[in-house]
Motif scaffolding. Sequence first.
Motif, PDB file in Angstrom:
ATOM      1  N   ALA A 125       0.759  -1.551  -0.020  1.00 26.72           N
ATOM      2  CA  ALA A 125      -0.073  -0.111   0.276  1.00 26.72           C
ATOM      3  C   ALA A 125       0.831   1.260  -0.088  1.00 26.72           C
ATOM      4  O   ALA A 125       0.401   2.097  -0.649  1.00 26.72           O
ATOM      5  CB  ALA A 125      -0.523  -0.407   1.300  1.00 26.72           C
ATOM      6  N   SER A 126       2.049   1.502   0.853  1.00 26.35           N
ATOM      7  CA  SER A 126       3.056   2.268   0.833  1.00 26.35           C
ATOM      8  C   SER A 126       3.649   2.852   0.109  1.00 26.35           C
ATOM      9  O   SER A 126       3.637   3.470  -0.537  1.00 26.35           O
ATOM     10  CB  SER A 126       3.364   2.528   2.358  1.00 26.35           C
ATOM     11  N   LEU A 127       3.883   1.332  -1.354  1.00 24.92           N
ATOM     12  CA  LEU A 127       4.884   1.650  -2.005  1.00 24.92           C
ATOM     13  C   LEU A 127       4.318   2.172  -3.247  1.00 24.92           C
ATOM     14  O   LEU A 127       4.687   3.273  -4.331  1.00 24.92           O
ATOM     15  CB  LEU A 127       5.573   0.050  -2.788  1.00 24.92           C
ATOM     16  N   TRP A 183       2.545   7.122  -6.726  1.00 23.16           N
ATOM     17  CA  TRP A 183       1.734   8.328  -7.088  1.00 23.16           C
ATOM     18  C   TRP A 183       2.270   9.425  -6.518  1.00 23.16           C
ATOM     19  O   TRP A 183       1.961  10.149  -7.682  1.00 23.16           O
ATOM     20  CB  TRP A 183       0.241   7.618  -6.548  1.00 23.16           C
ATOM     21  N   ALA A 184       2.706   9.583  -5.613  1.00 18.87           N
ATOM     22  CA  ALA A 184       2.770  10.696  -4.969  1.00 18.87           C
ATOM     23  C   ALA A 184       3.876  11.774  -5.260  1.00 18.87           C
ATOM     24  O   ALA A 184       4.231  12.668  -5.778  1.00 18.87           O
ATOM     25  CB  ALA A 184       3.482  10.498  -3.290  1.00 18.87           C
ATOM     26  N   ALA A 185       5.349  10.598  -5.515  1.00 13.95           N
ATOM     27  CA  ALA A 185       6.517  11.263  -6.368  1.00 13.95           C
ATOM     28  C   ALA A 185       6.331  11.684  -7.850  1.00 13.95           C
ATOM     29  O   ALA A 185       6.761  12.149  -8.830  1.00 13.95           O
ATOM     30  CB  ALA A 185       7.437   9.873  -6.451  1.00 13.95           C
ATOM     31  N   SER A 186       4.669  10.994  -8.866  1.00 10.32           N
ATOM     32  CA  SER A 186       5.093  10.896  -9.852  1.00 10.32           C
ATOM     33  C   SER A 186       4.273  12.275 -10.314  1.00 10.32           C
ATOM     34  O   SER A 186       2.752  13.007  -9.528  1.00 10.32           O
ATOM     35  CB  SER A 186       4.325   9.934 -10.745  1.00 10.32           C
ATOM     36  N   GLY A 204       8.566  -4.590  -6.357  1.00 12.38           N
ATOM     37  CA  GLY A 204       8.186  -5.321  -5.683  1.00 12.38           C
ATOM     38  C   GLY A 204       8.009  -6.443  -5.458  1.00 12.38           C
ATOM     39  O   GLY A 204       7.593  -7.946  -5.252  1.00 12.38           O
ATOM     40  N   ASN A 205       9.793  -6.963  -4.641  1.00 10.11           N
ATOM     41  CA  ASN A 205      10.473  -7.523  -4.865  1.00 10.11           C
ATOM     42  C   ASN A 205      10.168  -8.893  -3.363  1.00 10.11           C
ATOM     43  O   ASN A 205      10.060  -8.837  -2.077  1.00 10.11           O
ATOM     44  CB  ASN A 205      11.954  -8.152  -4.728  1.00 10.11           C
ATOM     45  N   ASP A 206       8.079  -9.504  -3.552  1.00 14.13           N
ATOM     46  CA  ASP A 206       8.757 -10.762  -2.448  1.00 14.13           C
ATOM     47  C   ASP A 206       9.040 -12.135  -2.660  1.00 14.13           C
ATOM     48  O   ASP A 206       8.217 -12.991  -2.314  1.00 14.13           O
ATOM     49  CB  ASP A 206       7.039 -10.017  -1.905  1.00 14.13           C
ATOM     50  N   ASN A 207       9.776 -12.028  -3.440  1.00 17.04           N
ATOM     51  CA  ASN A 207      10.748 -13.349  -4.245  1.00 17.04           C
ATOM     52  C   ASN A 207       9.409 -14.329  -4.462  1.00 17.04           C
ATOM     53  O   ASN A 207       8.920 -15.671  -3.823  1.00 17.04           O
ATOM     54  CB  ASN A 207      10.779 -14.305  -2.601  1.00 17.04           C
ATOM     55  N   GLY A 208       9.125 -13.822  -5.315  1.00 11.44           N
ATOM     56  CA  GLY A 208       7.721 -15.234  -6.446  1.00 11.44           C
ATOM     57  C   GLY A 208       5.894 -14.492  -6.937  1.00 11.44           C
ATOM     58  O   GLY A 208       6.020 -13.462  -6.423  1.00 11.44           O
ATOM     59  N   LEU A 223      12.976   5.014  -0.330  1.00 13.72           N
ATOM     60  CA  LEU A 223      11.855   4.806  -1.376  1.00 13.72           C
ATOM     61  C   LEU A 223      11.857   6.002  -1.741  1.00 13.72           C
ATOM     62  O   LEU A 223      11.168   6.110  -2.649  1.00 13.72           O
ATOM     63  CB  LEU A 223       9.933   4.455  -0.432  1.00 13.72           C
ATOM     64  N   GLN A 224      11.926   6.878  -0.870  1.00 13.96           N
ATOM     65  CA  GLN A 224      11.405   8.564  -1.433  1.00 13.96           C
ATOM     66  C   GLN A 224      12.435   8.805  -2.392  1.00 13.96           C
ATOM     67  O   GLN A 224      12.558   9.578  -2.878  1.00 13.96           O
ATOM     68  CB  GLN A 224      10.953   9.199   0.172  1.00 13.96           C
TER      69      GLN A 224
END
Length: 524
Positions: free
Chosen positions: A356-358, A363-366, A454-458, A508-509
């Motif tokens: 969610a925060s990702l 969106w906030a950065a764009s 978004g790296n969640d390994n699979g 991330l920011q």
Amino acid sequence: MISPAQNFAAQLLASFTKAGVTQVFLAPGARSQALAIAAGQLAEANKIDLHVRLDERSMGFQALGSAIGSGEPAIVITTSGTAVANLHPAVLEAHHSGVPMILLTADRPHELRGVGASQTTNQVGIFADAVRECVDVPAPNGNDGEGIEAAQLAANAIAVALGFDGDQPGPVQLNLAFREPLSATEPNAAQLNPIVHLPQRSQWRPEFVQLDSKIPTVVLAGANAGEAAVELAESWGWPLFAEPSSGARYGSNAIVGYRRMLDEQSQLAQEIGRVVVFGKPTLSRSVIRLLFNSKIEVVVVRSQQMGHFDVSRRATHIVDEVSVDDEVDFHWLEQWRAADEVAQQNSAPAGELNRASLVRAVWAASENDDRIVLGASRLIREAELWAPAKPVAVFANRGLAGIDGTIATATGIAQVNQEGTTRVLLGDLTLLHDASSLVVDHSEPELNIQLVVGNDNGGTIFESLEMAKTLSQKTFTKLFKTPQQVDLWHLAQAYGWQYLRVENQDELQQALVATGRVLVDVRL
């Protein structure tokens, strides 16, 4: 040396350029060498932008992205055989999402087909009904009139690809046979001035429907719905359920938390009496269930780009424009706005690095000059839940919603929109599926493109489906989740991309303001 192949190729490419087509994509090959030389001549004269790719699959998706970003048909040049077949995934996506592409597929002359000649297969009809038109062009022999024929072929291909006849835009194939000698240095395509006459667009006569204003109505905006969905919702005071790639997720009527309210079968959700559909909604089962609910009227507004959409076969009207018979009670909209505000307050807690925060951070950065490209992974569904209502350009391959070609598509979009940054939000498997598209053409201008992984390994996207509950964890992991152990730092280094590892919100920011080609490895 006189080469009829070179003369025809030069006339054909010059005709496309004269008609205003500027984006050309080439994968090297022998049978297509005349087309390559002509394209090179036009590029040297700055009449076209020529993009050379190592493999046809990646090139096809990059051309797709270019056409999506510009609205201009992209020309794709291949040699014969498997080179043509490798275009098929991108052609299918272009077909289903109404993207104009023109495929110039080189071939053996007719006398060498069906006799075992090297690198020869049946290329006529290889894409079946995924192309709007397939023209099998005999090998030129240098006769008078071939230049005029080439110009007519180019004009017709452009018109069909753009839907001048009123049909859905899409890919067109010109299958071009060539005999030896396969190339020469003359004529120079850049010095030709063919006469090209594009046909007139067909007259459009829209169909209207007038609806009962008293029925509680929502507007559903699927992929590529566009601003027409926003205009309708705001004109009649109806709540707007807009998917992230709809081009309609903005404005005062946008209900961001619609999926949660539909999933929970809220009181408001149960009161819906009509759905007006734009584009192609594909992301959530709760939305599709609305269309199958026998108590709900379905009205579909035609999408020339996305084609026919009536998955429940229940649409009472399939039209071009909608009006109502009386004033609409805006109290219905206010109820949805109030419920949406509550839903947002009860959403994922701030401060944590999660999906969610990702989504919210991307969106906030764009801003206005930026673009977001969403891969076909879990994150596009997370974006449906968490992306705010904001007028930022968002793209996704939702014609077939396949995982393939995400990096290549985004690269094509970035190349024709070089102001701002293109941010690609995708999963680790989506990245690996298209890793070969990380190849950088250093002869072209540097792009600002971020692969936010978004790296969640699979494949965690499958965890919400039925088999995750019925299979053992070991079997589910092997058959569906398919975890990988690829070191993304080494992958980025190998292809010449900057690598940034992200493990918290602050990192991330910082990563989202990086420039150049950046792979952002977000550990979830």
